[in-house]
Design an enzyme around this catalytic site. Sequence first.
Site, PDB file in Angstrom:
ATOM      1  N   HIS A  31      -8.094  -3.945  -1.264  1.00  0.00           N
ATOM      2  CA  HIS A  31      -7.002  -3.208  -0.664  1.00  0.00           C
ATOM      3  C   HIS A  31      -6.911  -3.505   0.848  1.00  0.00           C
ATOM      4  O   HIS A  31      -7.894  -3.420   1.563  1.00  0.00           O
ATOM      5  CB  HIS A  31      -7.200  -1.695  -0.860  1.00  0.00           C
ATOM      6  CG  HIS A  31      -5.960  -0.903  -0.647  1.00  0.00           C
ATOM      7  ND1 HIS A  31      -5.083  -0.597  -1.669  1.00  0.00           N
ATOM      8  CD2 HIS A  31      -5.402  -0.382   0.476  1.00  0.00           C
ATOM      9  CE1 HIS A  31      -4.066   0.099  -1.192  1.00  0.00           C
ATOM     10  NE2 HIS A  31      -4.239   0.230   0.110  1.00  0.00           N
ATOM     11  N   ASP A  47     -10.012  -2.547  -5.778  1.00  0.00           N
ATOM     12  CA  ASP A  47      -9.052  -1.640  -5.153  1.00  0.00           C
ATOM     13  C   ASP A  47      -9.067  -0.314  -5.897  1.00  0.00           C
ATOM     14  O   ASP A  47      -8.870  -0.280  -7.113  1.00  0.00           O
ATOM     15  CB  ASP A  47      -7.648  -2.253  -5.193  1.00  0.00           C
ATOM     16  CG  ASP A  47      -6.613  -1.411  -4.458  1.00  0.00           C
ATOM     17  OD1 ASP A  47      -6.972  -0.347  -3.914  1.00  0.00           O
ATOM     18  OD2 ASP A  47      -5.445  -1.829  -4.431  1.00  0.00           O
ATOM     19  N   SER A  58       0.829  -1.205   0.000  1.00  0.00           N
ATOM     20  CA  SER A  58       0.000   0.000   0.000  1.00  0.00           C
ATOM     21  C   SER A  58       0.870   1.265   0.000  1.00  0.00           C
ATOM     22  O   SER A  58       1.673   1.458  -0.902  1.00  0.00           O
ATOM     23  CB  SER A  58      -0.953  -0.053   1.198  1.00  0.00           C
ATOM     24  OG  SER A  58      -1.871   1.001   1.180  1.00  0.00           O
TER      25      SER A  58
END
Length: 401
Positions: A377, A347, A193
């Site tokens: 995500h 995502d 991320s």
Amino acid sequence: MAVLWLVLLAGLPVFFLGVLVWAVLEHFRTAQVPRVLQHRAKVRFLHCMLLYTMAVGNILEKLRICSMPRFLRFLQDRVTIKNNREVVVTDLRFGTIPVRLFRPKATSSSLRRGILFYHGGGSMFGSLDSYHNLCSFLARETDSVLLSVGYRKAPEHHSPVAVTDCLNASIYFLKTLEAYGVDPSRVVACGESFGGGIVAAITQTLVGRTDLPQIRAQVLIYPFTQAINLQLPSYQQKSNVPFLSLQLMLTCMCSYLAIDVSWKDAMLKGACIPRDFWDKHRKWLSSDNLPKRFRSKDQQPETLAPFNEAAYLETKHILDVDNVPLIAEDKIIAQLPEAFLVTCEVDIVRDDSLLYKKRLEDQGVRVTWYHVEDGFHGCLLLFDKMVLSFPCSLNIMNAVV
């Protein structure tokens, strides 16, 4: 006074129940849970819990008890740290930067691979503790020495503090590899991320450094690589999916870059982007560069709102290459190490990762791409959470290993 305390104590459960009811209603009012996701009821439950804890955190922030991110980090750090007998864990400090070293306990006749790990959390959440089990698993399964960096976070610290902390810790580690039993020719940078964006930024920064061992490869797990074009298909299609909505992403972005949230709308519409900048970088930022399968006929065309100079002056650092690895010059991109790139279908930043994949490939950088159709995500962090885990979580972890 005793009666007042009794009333307050009796009212607390009602108050927290009310917040929980709000979180559940907010989830069903706004959240989109695509059918492609497995265990959708579990997704709904976890998202309701996220909304609930964030709501409590916001209330505590308004009461000036603690900030919402600090409250969530406190809860994240309550995770049970598994004692892995096959891995030796050492807490260290490189200057003022806390780091955690994971080393396989078994002796090795040769130097091991090294992994630099930067955790996710949108610059506001995550910690050494919340990613402890993941790092321990990664070190054991790959027989590597792993260094996890505990960089400083927003809202207390803003850009470029997180990247600077990770860069300084990485340089120190790279200069002392043999002290930790690491082969200088086999160091991998890995991030998830926001941490994936840090990997991209650091590998670019270290290009051409002859005084340090070269990074052998980069592992980018659904990374953030730009905050300029917020009209890409994934931003339009996944704006309300758990666990990273468009609003939460903008909140993290504004907090990290010290941008007042009142400029969110201008950022979304592109009013803060000068036309000459867009004309120069459109070749890298436009959805035209995405594979056809990720472009929908129903998506709205990318159009910039009329240029707003005030918005530009307040937000212009989102255009700096230091914050946007995607727009680095070709000569920098071409020198980057080969990459393993993970993307998730559900995502909001899926397309950022795909654009970075194309940039790497266009400059001859080898990319191994792993796309997870049922992935979302943040799912990697749930890989070992037993009943709260998902098949995609373990699949990504195994692919990374």
